[in-house]
Design a protein around this motif. Structure first.
Motif, PDB file in Angstrom:
ATOM      1  N   SER A 128       3.841  -4.550   6.024  1.00  0.00           N
ATOM      2  CA  SER A 128       4.256  -4.136   4.675  1.00  0.00           C
ATOM      3  C   SER A 128       4.118  -5.298   3.691  1.00  0.00           C
ATOM      4  O   SER A 128       3.664  -5.118   2.551  1.00  0.00           O
ATOM      5  CB  SER A 128       5.699  -3.634   4.693  1.00  0.00           C
ATOM      6  OG  SER A 128       5.824  -2.499   5.522  1.00  0.00           O
ATOM      7  N   ALA A 129       4.490  -6.503   4.123  1.00  0.00           N
ATOM      8  CA  ALA A 129       4.348  -7.681   3.266  1.00  0.00           C
ATOM      9  C   ALA A 129       2.875  -7.945   2.963  1.00  0.00           C
ATOM     10  O   ALA A 129       2.501  -8.298   1.836  1.00  0.00           O
ATOM     11  CB  ALA A 129       4.983  -8.897   3.936  1.00  0.00           C
ATOM     12  N   ALA A 139      -2.481  -5.495  -2.344  1.00  0.00           N
ATOM     13  CA  ALA A 139      -2.479  -4.636  -3.543  1.00  0.00           C
ATOM     14  C   ALA A 139      -2.622  -5.440  -4.825  1.00  0.00           C
ATOM     15  O   ALA A 139      -3.217  -4.974  -5.800  1.00  0.00           O
ATOM     16  CB  ALA A 139      -1.198  -3.805  -3.580  1.00  0.00           C
ATOM     17  N   GLY A 140      -2.092  -6.657  -4.830  1.00  0.00           N
ATOM     18  CA  GLY A 140      -2.142  -7.441  -6.056  1.00  0.00           C
ATOM     19  C   GLY A 140      -3.158  -8.561  -6.076  1.00  0.00           C
ATOM     20  O   GLY A 140      -3.507  -9.077  -7.138  1.00  0.00           O
ATOM     21  N   ARG A 149       0.444  -5.691   2.890  1.00  0.00           N
ATOM     22  CA  ARG A 149      -0.073  -4.653   1.984  1.00  0.00           C
ATOM     23  C   ARG A 149       0.319  -4.938   0.536  1.00  0.00           C
ATOM     24  O   ARG A 149      -0.436  -4.651  -0.399  1.00  0.00           O
ATOM     25  CB  ARG A 149       0.436  -3.279   2.425  1.00  0.00           C
ATOM     26  CG  ARG A 149       0.027  -2.892   3.835  1.00  0.00           C
ATOM     27  CD  ARG A 149      -1.453  -2.626   3.959  1.00  0.00           C
ATOM     28  NE  ARG A 149      -1.888  -2.563   5.336  1.00  0.00           N
ATOM     29  CZ  ARG A 149      -1.829  -1.472   6.118  1.00  0.00           C
ATOM     30  NH1 ARG A 149      -1.295  -0.350   5.632  1.00  0.00           N
ATOM     31  NH2 ARG A 149      -2.279  -1.515   7.345  1.00  0.00           N
ATOM     32  N   ARG A 150       1.511  -5.498   0.340  1.00  0.00           N
ATOM     33  CA  ARG A 150       1.924  -5.852  -1.025  1.00  0.00           C
ATOM     34  C   ARG A 150       1.045  -6.966  -1.587  1.00  0.00           C
ATOM     35  O   ARG A 150       0.683  -6.953  -2.773  1.00  0.00           O
ATOM     36  CB  ARG A 150       3.397  -6.269  -1.044  1.00  0.00           C
ATOM     37  CG  ARG A 150       4.365  -5.127  -0.781  1.00  0.00           C
ATOM     38  CD  ARG A 150       5.795  -5.512  -1.105  1.00  0.00           C
ATOM     39  NE  ARG A 150       6.315  -6.545  -0.222  1.00  0.00           N
ATOM     40  CZ  ARG A 150       6.924  -6.299   0.934  1.00  0.00           C
ATOM     41  NH1 ARG A 150       7.077  -5.053   1.356  1.00  0.00           N
ATOM     42  NH2 ARG A 150       7.385  -7.289   1.670  1.00  0.00           N
TER      43      ARG A 150
END
Length: 202
Positions: free
Chosen positions: A49-50, A56-57, A52-53
């Motif tokens: 999850s970390a 994304a940016g 993917r964040r």
């Protein structure tokens, strides 16, 4: 990927790597195997999850630039002064904002990968994998990402139950983060395996 060794390494399941990481935790044998794997899966998801964040940016940014942009420093030294006590350490995160890389080990792992023509990590370099792993520890320190799962209930002295902090879960999360961020086909723990296989490069 090509070659028997590539295929063999790719076929090692995640639960086996989780148990390998648990084996370095002093509380490993006091925690039931089912609870170990449930906790490991939760930790891995936190790492993913970390990642993917970040993706994304900052999808096209190098891992070194990501680390520097986050306010974390990278220091490279020739070797670990405590290498006899911790023979598998490629790098370490020191609170609050320093990643120290032990260049001799990283360099020799990379040379081994190239010499044996192992394609297990696609185009990622050993140093990038190691930096990504340590970057998660920085993010974990800053955001307390694994705090919610790191305390595990164990049984001691027969019936006494209490909670302990399991360091293995942060390691499992960091490995999952590095694997996802760099889109690796295999588990980053393979670097440890190669270090052992090559006689610790002594």
């Amino acid at each position: 990927m090509e070659g028997y060794l590539d295929r063999y390494l790719a076929d090692i399941p995640d639960w086996a790597w989780h148990e390998y990481l648990w084996s370095h935790d002093r509380f490993c044998h006091r925690i039931e195997p089912e609870l170990r794997e449930q906790s490991a899966q939760a930790a891995a998801w936190i790492g993913i999850s970390a990642s993917r964040r970040i993706i994304a940016g900052h999808s096209a940014v190098s891992i070194k630039n990501l680390i520097e942009a986050a306010g974390c420093r990278i220091d490279k030294v020739l070797d670990d002064p405590l290498k006899l006590l911790r023979p598998y350490l490629f790098a370490e995160f020191e609170e609050p904002d320093l990643i120290t890389v032990y260049e001799e080990r990283v360099s020799k792992v990379q040379q081994f990968l190239e010499k044996e023509r192992l394609g297990v990590f696609n185009s990622s370099l050993a140093e990038e994998i190691i930096l990504a792993h340590e970057f998660f520890h920085f993010l974990d320190y800053e955001g307390k990402l694994t705090d919610g799962i790191s305390r595990i209930r164990i049984t001691a002295f027969g019936k006494l139950k209490f909670h302990v902090r399991a360091s293995a879960l942060s390691e499992i999360a960091a490995m999952a983060f590095a694997r996802d961020l760099l889109a690796l086909n295999v588990h980053p723990c393979i670097l440890d395996l190669l270090l052992v296989h090559n006689g610790n490069f002594s």
